[in-house]
Scaffold this motif. Structure first.
Motif, short mmCIF file in Angstrom:
data_model
loop_
_atom_site.label_atom_id
_atom_site.label_comp_id
_atom_site.label_asym_id
_atom_site.label_seq_id
_atom_site.Cartn_x
_atom_site.Cartn_y
_atom_site.Cartn_z
N MET A 172 33.54 49.32 40.92
CA MET A 172 32.92 48.00 40.83
C MET A 172 33.70 47.30 39.73
N MET A 173 34.48 46.30 40.09
CA MET A 173 35.42 45.71 39.13
C MET A 173 34.84 44.43 38.53
N ALA A 174 34.88 44.35 37.19
CA ALA A 174 34.39 43.14 36.53
C ALA A 174 35.57 42.23 36.20
N LEU A 175 35.37 40.94 36.39
CA LEU A 175 36.41 39.93 36.14
C LEU A 175 36.18 39.26 34.80
N ASN A 176 37.28 38.83 34.19
CA ASN A 176 37.17 38.04 32.96
C ASN A 176 36.94 36.57 33.32
N LEU A 177 35.69 36.12 33.22
CA LEU A 177 35.41 34.69 33.38
C LEU A 177 34.98 34.10 32.04
N GLY A 178 35.34 34.83 30.95
CA GLY A 178 35.06 34.34 29.61
C GLY A 178 36.23 33.50 29.13
N THR A 179 37.37 34.18 28.83
CA THR A 179 38.54 33.44 28.35
C THR A 179 39.48 33.06 29.48
N ARG A 180 39.16 33.54 30.71
CA ARG A 180 40.03 33.21 31.84
C ARG A 180 39.20 32.59 32.97
N ARG A 220 41.68 35.55 41.08
CA ARG A 220 42.30 35.61 42.41
C ARG A 220 43.57 36.45 42.38
N GLU A 221 44.35 36.29 41.30
CA GLU A 221 45.60 37.04 41.20
C GLU A 221 45.33 38.55 41.10
N LEU A 222 44.30 38.88 40.34
CA LEU A 222 43.93 40.30 40.23
C LEU A 222 43.52 40.84 41.61
N GLU A 247 44.46 39.75 44.50
CA GLU A 247 45.66 39.87 45.34
C GLU A 247 46.45 41.13 44.97
N TYR A 248 46.55 41.39 43.66
CA TYR A 248 47.25 42.61 43.20
C TYR A 248 46.55 43.84 43.79
N CYS A 249 45.23 43.84 43.77
CA CYS A 249 44.47 45.03 44.18
C CYS A 249 44.41 45.19 45.69
N ASN A 250 44.12 44.10 46.41
CA ASN A 250 43.69 44.27 47.80
C ASN A 250 44.66 43.76 48.86
N HIS A 251 45.68 43.00 48.48
CA HIS A 251 46.59 42.49 49.51
C HIS A 251 47.63 43.57 49.84
N PRO A 252 47.90 43.79 51.15
CA PRO A 252 48.79 44.90 51.51
C PRO A 252 50.20 44.80 50.93
N GLY A 253 50.82 43.63 50.94
CA GLY A 253 52.20 43.52 50.43
C GLY A 253 52.83 42.21 50.86
N GLY A 254 54.08 42.00 50.40
CA GLY A 254 54.81 40.81 50.84
C GLY A 254 54.57 39.58 49.98
N ALA A 307 35.03 30.57 41.52
CA ALA A 307 35.72 31.86 41.55
C ALA A 307 35.32 32.60 42.84
N ALA A 308 34.05 32.55 43.19
CA ALA A 308 33.57 33.25 44.38
C ALA A 308 34.23 32.70 45.64
N ARG A 309 34.30 31.36 45.73
CA ARG A 309 34.91 30.75 46.92
C ARG A 309 36.37 31.18 47.07
N ILE A 310 37.08 31.16 45.94
CA ILE A 310 38.51 31.49 45.98
C ILE A 310 38.71 32.98 46.29
N MET A 311 37.84 33.81 45.71
CA MET A 311 37.91 35.26 45.99
C MET A 311 37.71 35.51 47.49
N ARG A 312 36.72 34.89 48.07
CA ARG A 312 36.43 35.10 49.51
C ARG A 312 37.55 34.57 50.39
N MET A 313 38.17 33.46 49.94
CA MET A 313 39.29 32.92 50.73
C MET A 313 40.48 33.88 50.68
#
Ligand code: AHR
Length: 507
Positions: free
Chosen positions: A128-136, A142-144, A146-153, A201-207
């Protein structure tokens, strides 16, 4: 109920026709934060004699499996609100050292995202991954993802592949920040500010990945001045974009008021009911078809008042912080909090015992030395093992007593779980410090025929605890004496005890 002065009484009826709901296995989650020695010399200690090539302590992993944890939240906590996840990936030798202002420590970044994911694989737990929505903000989140879940390319997914992780991690469950209602939090926000950021953040994560499931931050505890109002405002913005709302709660014995402490679950139940009511109120206002679930992603006993940050070590690597040593009383309270989570399993889908190792934890370690079970390990392990299945609706009646914080409360606190067609487990806490409790449970509708076991955690010294020197000072024992006659169970629960009564319908 009438009771003799020296004994308490309780009765309840268990009927499989009446259920609260199915238990989500993620109710038995825990939490690993970069705080004190939770990660370093807790989970991860490459020089330890039991460590594997991945630096994970095998003695600790064994205890994690025995504990029965199903899910682990990471990497914080207060820590995450100032964290740059990029610092913890890639060549270890090249990772930067940073100040962690949340805990006034030095973070070496030797352990990061991919090391944590390795831990989840070996331990067999869901991340269960927590995101930094304090200073970021949403972009870094979204970048995190993409790093974690996007297959490649793409740049971020290829970066992961270049770090030796060819397949995507496929992390499903994400926390949209941590305790942002708290003035102590890095990047603390008003409910309006957070609600907007969480929704975006939620909308962008789901997109980016439609499979994610998202947790909005609720209040840090039920005593926050903005409790419930915070949830209402945040959900006004984010309701349609999230799946869960978080709750956090820590309890401690204050000024020797053990009766109030033993009734801490009253506050937990009130918090859950209040957040459910707030979610459903927003749902009605928005005319939404969706019903939100709760994520109780930090809960435990924590002696916060004993803490004096001014005397704690500053700017050290893995200092000894929050290393509470738990008593039998604390374990009984933890059991009672588990009972509450089970009794609310229709709305609480995820819960995390905070934390897993060394920091307010069920597992303790010494650097280079032993690992052992705290008293609180046992009720958690019992519930994680036997609290799977359907929670049955029971309405116990028991002797009551007065508490300073919660008024009159029942001495019995219990939950019944139907594990399968033949087996029912009754988890039961006797909150009296001096009276045994005589329990009568009518299980005729369940066809109960036999008691499989009655395990109990109790001690003549309620302050007894386990230590490195005496790791097995406190252990559960088996009691004889509980019996079933024509479907009716009778059992005696010792004063101040956590009980597991397993009952079968089989002959
Ligand atoms: O679990 C310890 C701390 O308690 C966490 O970092 C924070 O989220 C909470 O206040």
């Amino acid at each position: 109920m009438n009771a003799h002065a020296d004994r308490a009484e309780a009765e309840l009826t268990v009927d499989p026709a009446f259920a609260v709901g199915e238990v989500d296995p993620r109710l038995f989650g825990s939490f690993v934060e970069h705080l004190g020695r939770c990660v370093y010399t807790g989970l991860h200690e490459p020089e330890h004699p039991t460590a594997g090539a991945d630096g994970l302590r095998r003695d600790v992993l064994e205890l994690v499996r025995e504990l029965g944890v199903t899910l682990v939240r990471y990497p914080g906590g207060n820590f995450v609100s100032g964290y740059r996840w990029e610092d913890g990936v890639g060549q270890v030798a090249e990772r930067p050292r940073r100040l962690d202002p949340a805990w006034r420590s030095i973070e070496t970044n030797e352990f990061g995202l991919n090391e944590f994911m390795r831990f989840t694989e070996v331990a067999g737990v869901e991340p269960m991954m927590a995101l930094n929505l304090g200073t970021r903000g949403p972009q870094e989140a979204r970048e995190l993802l993409e790093y974690c879940n996007h297959p490649g390319g793409t740049a971020w997914s290829e970066l992961r592949r270049s770090h030796g992780v060819p397949e995507p991690h496929g992390i499903r469950l994400w926390c949209l920040g941590n305790e942002l209602d708290g003035p102590w939090q890095l990047g603390h926000k008003t409910a309006e500010e957070y609600g907007r950021v969480a929704a975006e953040a939620a909308r962008i994560m789901r997109m980016t990945d439609p499979n994610v499931r998202l947790v909005a931050c609720g209040s840090s505890n039920s005593s926050m001045p903005t409790f419930a109002a915070w949830e209402g405002t945040v959900l006004q913005h984010a309701y349609e974009h999230v799946d869960y709302v978080s709750l956090h709660a820590y309890y401690e014995e204050v000024d020797g008021d053990v009766d109030s402490f033993l009734a801490s679950a009253e506050d937990m139940a009130h918090s859950i009911d209040s957040v459910v009511a707030t979610c459903d109120h927003v749902r009605a206002k928005l005319r939404s078809k969706k019903r939100l679930q709760l994520s109780f992603d930090e809960w435990n006993v924590w002696y916060r008042r004993r803490r004096d940050p001014a005397t704690e070590p500053a700017w050290e690597i893995a200092p000894r912080l929050l290393e509470d040593s738990y008593t039998v009383t604390d374990a009984v309270v933890v059991g009672s909090l588990l009972v509450t989570l089970l009794r609310h399993c229709d709305r609480v889908a995820v819960a995390c015992l905070a934390q897993l190792v060394n920091v307010i934890a069920p597992i303790m370690t010494e650097p280079g030395g032993a690992a052992w079970r705290q008293t609180t390990f046992y009720p958690f392990a019992d519930a994680a093992r036997h609290g799977r299945g359907r929670v049955l609706r029971t309405e116990p009646r028991s002797t009551r007593h007065e508490t300073a914080d919660y008024g009159e409360v029942d001495l019995l606190h219990s939950a019944a779980v139907q594990e399968d067609d033949d087996t029912i487990t009754l988890f039961a806490v006797n909150r009296s410090t001096n009276r045994p409790l005589d329990l009568v449970a009518d299980l005729r509708a369940a066809g109960a025929s036999r008691v499989l076991e009655h395990r109990v955690l109790t001690d003549t010294d309620r302050h007894a605890r386990n230590t490195a020197r005496q790791p097995d000072r406190v252990r559960p024992t088996r009691l004889t004496g509980a019996s079933i006659d024509r479907g009716v169970l009778t059992a005696a629960l010792p004063p101040l005890s956590w009980n597991v009564l397993r009952i079968t319908a089989a002959t």
